[in-house]
Design an enzyme around this catalytic site. Structure first.
Site, PDB file in Angstrom:
ATOM      1  N   HIS A 459       0.923  -1.201  -0.020  1.00  0.00           N
ATOM      2  CA  HIS A 459      -0.022   0.064  -0.027  1.00  0.00           C
ATOM      3  C   HIS A 459       0.951   1.349  -0.074  1.00  0.00           C
ATOM      4  O   HIS A 459       0.522   1.998  -0.924  1.00  0.00           O
ATOM      5  CB  HIS A 459      -0.868  -0.063   1.202  1.00  0.00           C
ATOM      6  N   GLU A 460       1.806   1.529   0.917  1.00  0.00           N
ATOM      7  CA  GLU A 460       2.582   2.728   1.241  1.00  0.00           C
ATOM      8  C   GLU A 460       3.495   2.758  -0.054  1.00  0.00           C
ATOM      9  O   GLU A 460       3.811   3.810  -0.653  1.00  0.00           O
ATOM     10  CB  GLU A 460       3.392   2.560   2.405  1.00  0.00           C
ATOM     11  N   HIS A 463       1.807   4.554  -2.930  1.00  0.00           N
ATOM     12  CA  HIS A 463       1.947   5.904  -2.661  1.00  0.00           C
ATOM     13  C   HIS A 463       3.474   6.309  -3.047  1.00  0.00           C
ATOM     14  O   HIS A 463       3.336   7.634  -3.802  1.00  0.00           O
ATOM     15  CB  HIS A 463       1.718   6.334  -0.980  1.00  0.00           C
ATOM     16  N   HIS A 466       3.435   6.902  -6.598  1.00  0.00           N
ATOM     17  CA  HIS A 466       2.714   8.141  -7.074  1.00  0.00           C
ATOM     18  C   HIS A 466       3.634   9.318  -7.159  1.00  0.00           C
ATOM     19  O   HIS A 466       3.583  10.198  -7.947  1.00  0.00           O
ATOM     20  CB  HIS A 466       1.666   8.373  -6.144  1.00  0.00           C
TER      21      HIS A 466
END
Length: 668
Positions: A459-460, A463, A466
């Site tokens: 998940h991280e 990010h 991104h």
């Protein structure tokens, strides 16, 4: 020694951590505030007619020194703080807020921005977006108000910066102060060896030579609640967690003051509530739209959680008429999981060493986007646990730098997050970003992760991608600078690859034998994916409703915190057997700063997008190059440079549908 913040950034952009001293922060903030203040004054005093270049671009490029010190300071107050940094944080927070208010509440500067907005100057789509977002910042900061109201909005924002900082520091202090110390081995009944070992290591680190210590860190409390046979001890540590923010400190007065000030500010700015104010700048736009989505998921979820409760009671052996308590759910769920799926989480962990999972997520990024991660131990870091990587395209072109900070420590706040030490932008050529991922995994050898922790890492990392792959002209539109309910799309879609069988086989290897995870174990894992979704969805949605209640009720600040919370939960018919994921006194997402206030729903909003978006990869191939290229070019690279729904439609070819989310959670 000269102040490292006063020197231009090194080519790699990573701060000069080895030469940073505490006194450098105050000096750099003072100089940074002054420099940007002078730059703003020059923009305002310009005799030239307002244009994009002399107003918007000049504002965007102002404050270079301040950005350098802020990027380091605010990262370290979260990831490696101490008493001196915390004291300085309390000083800097209101000063930083006042400085920002002086810029975005400046009516003369706003008039120049408005003049560009009203002009017929021909602008590129990115320039137009920067203009729109900047003008919105001024309006939301009160620049269009009369002088008295403008000053009041500024004063409220400064006060909120102080209160939210104190709230977060209180949670950290109260969390660090709690320890469940066990000295009798009988109390360890049910705990697997790795959990006992973790408790022993924690005890030694605290000076307890013949004991086991369990803390409120997720990596400690979760396995304790899953496996500890003694119900009274599960209750003790659970209450320790849910009473955080009320034991050695009291966050309740802070909550009331924060909520009251947010409500006052919203009304000054023309909104009925703080929720209306915050949602006006998000994809959802209205509280009605948020509640409609939550209700769509909540109703089928409650039917599912009732079925789960019945099944847990049947396997619990509790006396007739005795109810499941919140500290029972993890424990009996684990027993039921083993009965239904013959799935042992301890056995699973043996295949998820931290290093293997890290290599697995790197491999996924390589297959999707051609990225190569090269460890660079020669680069400076802020803590010995941090590992730096250089990230390049397949052809060797540098994309940026990535710092992994995996382990929990008392100087780091709880949870997991992504941030940046330098944002991507353009200055003649692409300025490469410096991204950091922070987690709170136990520092043990080997470090074995549970399935939830594996998903957290993926998940991280989403990010992180991104931020890394951002390719926009202006830093304030790049990376994760997007609408709050769009920011979780890249992170949550990345989670899907973590448990795909073909991906598991590439990285999940036994810690001792090196054996690839067996097909039979993968099958059990897949069969159990929707298990406990009623519980997980209920605790999350309950926190979403609680957040909205605090920020949509104009009178929320007037009463007792616990009474208000109970009323909000009664309004949705929440079962007493499950608490919201965060209770108010330690709900850092909504009370440690403004970002997620009235916005904890964004994870489920983004899940509609990620579940629907991942369907495209399932339809075309998990590593289909065209699909990956579309997601990269329309989502990851674009940041906030265009309307988020337009970006999603460009990737998917249509609007998102909610059915994939409900199907993934077993709620259809």
């Amino acid at each position: 020694m000269s102040n490292p913040f006063f020197a231009p950034s090194a080519p790699h952009g990573i701060p000069d951590f080895p030469n940073l001293r505490f006194e450098h922060y105050r000096e750099a903030f003072d100089k940074g505030f002054a420099e940007q203040g002078e730059e703003i004054q020059r923009i305002v005093a310009s005799a030239e007619a307002p244009t994009f270049e002399n107003t918007l671009l000049a504002l965007e490029n102002s404050g270079a020194t301040l950005r350098r010190v802020e990027d380091v300071f605010w990262n370290l107050t979260s990831s490696d703080t101490d008493e001196k940094l915390q004291a300085l944080e309390c000083e800097i927070a209101p000063e930083s807020s006042a400085h920002r208010s002086a810029i975005y509440g400046n009516p003369k500067l706003f008039s120049r921005v408005q003049a560009v907005y009203d002009s017929e100057e021909e602008l590129s789509p990115e320039q137009r977006q920067l203009l729109e977002e900047t003008r919105q910042l001024f309006v939301r900061s009160g620049a269009a108000l009369d002088e008295a109201d403008r000053h009041r909005v500024s004063a409220i924002t400064e006060k909120l910066a102080v209160l939210c900082t104190r709230f977060g520091q209180n949670v950290l202090a109260d969390s660090n102060a709690y320890a469940l110390v066990l000295t009798d081995e009988k109390d360890l009944a049910g705990l697997p060896a790795y959990v006992r070992d973790m408790g022993r290591e924690e005890a030694r680190s605290r000076g307890h030579l013949d004991a086991w210590v369990f803390t409120l860190s997720r990596s400690s409390i979760t396995p304790f609640l899953q496996y500890a046979d003694q119900r009274s001890l599960r209750e003790a540590i659970y209450r320790g967690y849910t009473e955080c923010g009320t034991r050695t400190v009291d966050n309740r007065p802070l909550i009331r003051e924060i909520v009251a000030l947010r409500q006052e500010r919203a009304q000054l700015l023309g909104f009925e509530s703080h929720a209306d104010f915050m949602l006006d700048d998000r994809m959802a736009r209205t509280t009605e739209a948020v509640r409609e989505l939550l209700d769509q998921v909540w109703d089928p979820c409650q039917a599912q959680v009732a079925r789960e409760a019945t099944a847990l009671l049947e396997c619990s052996g509790l006396a007739a008429g005795e109810e499941l308590a919140p500290w029972d759910w993890w424990y009996y769920t684990e027993k039921l999981r083993r009965q239904r799926f013959d799935l042992d989480p301890d056995e699973l962990k043996q295949y998820f060493t931290l290093e293997n999972v890290r290599d697995g997520v790197f491999a996924v990024a390589n297959k999707l986007y051609g990225l190569v991660f090269k460890e660079r131990r020669d680069l400076p870091v802020y803590h010995p646990d941090v590992v730096p990587y250089e990230v390049c395209e397949a052809d060797g072109t540098r994309v940026g730098f990535f710092l992994f900070d995996f382990y929990s420590r008392p100087s780091k706040r709880s949870g997991a997050w992504m941030s940046e030490f330098r944002a991507q932008s353009y200055d003649g050529q692409r300025v490469t970003p410096v991204i950091v991922n922070c987690c709170n995994f136990p520092k043990s050898t080997p470090c074995l992760l549970g399935v939830d922790e594996v998903r957290t890492l993926f998940h991280e990392f989403g990010h992180g991608l991104h931020g890394l792959l951002s390719d926009v002209p202006y830093a304030s539109l790049g990376g994760t600078n997007v609408k709050q309910d769009f920011v979780e799309l890249p992170s949550q879609i990345m989670e899907h690859w973590a448990m795909e069988p073909q991906v598991l086989k590439s990285y999940a290897r036994h810690v001792d034998s090196g054996e690839v995870i067996p097909d039979a174990l993968i099958a059990k894992l897949k069969d159990s994916e929707q298990f406990k979704q009623g519980f997980a969805t209920t605790e999350y949605l309950a926190a979403c409703y609680l957040d909205l209640a605090w920020h949509s009720d104009p009178r929320a600040a007037e009463g007792d915190v616990e009474a208000f919370e109970a009323q909000a939960m009664a309004a949705i018919g929440k079962t007493p057997m499950i608490d919201p994921r965060y209770k108010s006194t330690y709900f850092q997402h909504i009370f440690s700063d403004d970002a997620y206030s009235a916005g904890y729903y964004v994870y489920i909003w983004a899940e509609v997008l990620d579940a629907d978006g991942y369907e495209a990869f399932k339809e075309n191939g998990l590593f289909d190059s065209n699909t990956a290229r579309a997601f990269r070019s329309h989502v990851l690279e674009r940041g906030g440079s265009a309307d988020p729904m337009a970006l999603y439609r460009a990737f998917r070819g249509r609007d998102p549908r909610v059915e994939p989310l409900l199907r993934n959670r077993g709620l259809l």
